[in-house]
Design a protein around this motif. Structure first.
Motif, mmCIF file in Angstrom:
data_model
loop_
_atom_site.group_PDB
_atom_site.id
_atom_site.type_symbol
_atom_site.label_atom_id
_atom_site.label_comp_id
_atom_site.label_asym_id
_atom_site.label_seq_id
_atom_site.Cartn_x
_atom_site.Cartn_y
_atom_site.Cartn_z
ATOM 1 N N GLU A 12 -3.044 7.858 -3.678
ATOM 2 C CA GLU A 12 -2.410 6.652 -4.213
ATOM 3 C C GLU A 12 -1.487 6.986 -5.384
ATOM 4 O O GLU A 12 -0.349 6.508 -5.439
ATOM 5 N N LEU A 36 0.362 5.160 -0.128
ATOM 6 C CA LEU A 36 -0.485 6.346 -0.072
ATOM 7 C C LEU A 36 0.364 7.513 0.434
ATOM 8 O O LEU A 36 0.990 7.415 1.501
ATOM 9 N N THR A 67 0.842 -1.186 0.000
ATOM 10 C CA THR A 67 0.000 0.000 0.000
ATOM 11 C C THR A 67 0.881 1.241 0.000
ATOM 12 O O THR A 67 1.695 1.431 0.913
#
Length: 466
Positions: A322, A98, A96
């Motif tokens: 993102e 971000l 992930t």
């Protein structure tokens, strides 16, 4: 007015605290909305409705995989959180990424400066549409069809995230569209305009002159000669400039279009020269009072003003958290969703070209034969290629505006067109008519603007040159 539970923020905070450890990121959005939709074709009302809605969505991210759930029964909120988390954990198999943002605790209510459309009776809105329809039809017996569409919407949103954001925003948006089609035998011409506002109902209720002008343009165009198709030096007005910068360049600046497309990422590489040193292009929700303006995007990132082109060089692009994380750049506050049915994606807000130093009258100097194009009827883009239809146009002869012509379409490559801008006018106009579509989320409010431009080597479609 549709209302959310008084304890909504406490409910969201409890759910975030309970479930955030199961994923890398968790966001819950609740929304209450109400609106009006009226469509008049000819003298017949096809749509006349007022509606309210309450719903929400949940986004979860785990190892780079996203889960999403939308709902309109608040009683199922816990189950929707669990469903989004389960989906994210099912598909996530990477990392992930971000971009970090500071947690926000804020309430932002965008005030109107005039009448609130929610306080205007439906019958009065219907009468306004009928009034505009009568104006359109009264211009000439050659008016064959007319349409008038009115819409307003009020949204109140609460957003809570696992980063610690608890945010509330609310606003009212209004739009009026009207069009008239004139016919003479096999020849058909259309005049249309759209007006939008986030300021006052009065911005839509005093449009008699504009409505009449749209119908008159359609009638006048019936008798005009068709432009001879060719490559010309073209002068475009600020409305077409706004359309161009939004459609032909703005979408290419949305980072979700580029970060998984190596060819486009190379084309849109920062530091690349796209135009002259006079060319400055921006996008941002921070400028107040426009239809693309807000305080925070739908991920809770503060609104910014992002310079996309500086002195002709590409220096920025538009991001969600993102896309910013994956490209190692700063988030720009451009993650937006139309409503709770959809997840936020990278979208433009207000997009504009800064005015230059050339007096508008000087833009025509030295053009032996060219085209002056104003307003717009429609258009389409395909990647970096575009085609736009002008609402009005005139030939330019020996540096002067000459005879009007019809059926003018402007086509080209966005990057080549930017490079071919010869002069930038010192005028400027904000167009608040925009309703942008992307990813199935159509009609998102945006603003666009710019000055008049002089552009060489533009392909102008019309009647073929013999």
């Amino acid at each position: 007015m549709a209302t959310l539970p008084a304890n909504a923020k406490d409910l969201l905070a409890d759910l975030i605290a309970r479930y955030c450890s199961q994923v890398d990121y968790l966001a819950i959005r609740l929304e209450a909305a109400e609106g009006t939709d009226i469509l008049l074709r000819g003298n017949k009302i096809e749509t006349l409705s007022e509606g309210i809605s309450i719903g929400g969505n949940v986004r979860a991210c785990h190892k780079g995989g996203w889960g999403f759930a939308s709902f309109n029964r608040l009683a199922t909120l816990k189950e929707q959180v669990e469903a989004a988390i389960a989906a994210a954990r099912l598909v996530g198999d990477d990392e992930t990424l971000l971009a970090p943002v500071n947690p926000i605790q804020d309430i932002c209510i965008f005030p109107l400066i005039g009448s609130d459309p929610r306080q205007i009776p439906l019958a009065q809105k219907k009468a306004l549409c009928q009034h505009y329809g009568e104006i359109l039809r009264s211009v000439s017996p050659q008016i064959a069809t007319t349409s008038v569409r009115y819409g307003d919407s009020a949204q109140r949103i609460i957003l809570a995230t696992s980063d610690g954001t608890m945010l509330e925003q609310s606003w009212v948006d209004m739009e009026m569209r009207y069009a008239a089609t004139a016919r003479n035998g096999d020849r058909v011409q259309t005049g249309r305009e759209t007006t939008g506002s986030r300021k006052a109902y009065e911005d839509l209720s005093g449009l008699d002159t504009q409505v009449r002008s749209a119908a008159q343009r359609a009638v006048n165009s019936l008798a005009l000669p068709t432009v001879k198709g060719n490559t010309y030096t073209v002068v475009i007005d600020p409305i077409l400039t706004g359309l161009f910068v939004h459609e032909a360049f703005g979408h290419l600046s949305e980072a979700d279009m580029t970060y998984e497309n190596p060819d486009l990422l190379e084309t849109m590489s920062l530091g690349r020269q796209f135009g002259s040193k006079e060319l400055q292009i921006f996008d941002g929700a921070a400028p107040e009072g426009h239809r693309g303006s807000y305080a925070y995007d739908d991920e809770g990132t503060p609104a910014t003003t992002t310079q996309l082109i500086k002195d002709g060089v590409l220096v920025g692009r538009l991001h969600s958290r993102e896309t910013a994380g994956k490209l190692g750049e700063a988030p720009t506050g451009n993650a937006r969703c139309l409503n709770y049915h959809y997840p936020p994606i990278v979208r433009m807000t207000n997009t504009w070209i800064e005015p230059g130093k050339t007096p508008v009258t000087d833009l025509f100097d030295g053009i032996q034969e060219g085209v002056y194009a104003c307003n717009w009827l429609g258009g389409m883009t395909n990647g970096e290629m575009f085609t736009f239809a002008a609402g009005e146009a005139w030939m330019i002869r020996d540096g002067k505006i000459a005879e009007p012509v019809r059926d003018v379409t402007l086509s080209g490559n966005a990057f080549k067109t930017l490079a071919n801008i010869e002069a930038i006018g010192n005028d400027f106009f904000w167009d608040e008519s925009g309703g942008c579509g992307k990813g199935g989320q159509n009609g998102l409010s945006v603003g666009c603007g710019g000055p008049s431009l002089r552009v060489r080597n533009v392909v102008v479609g019309g009647e073929a040159v013999e």
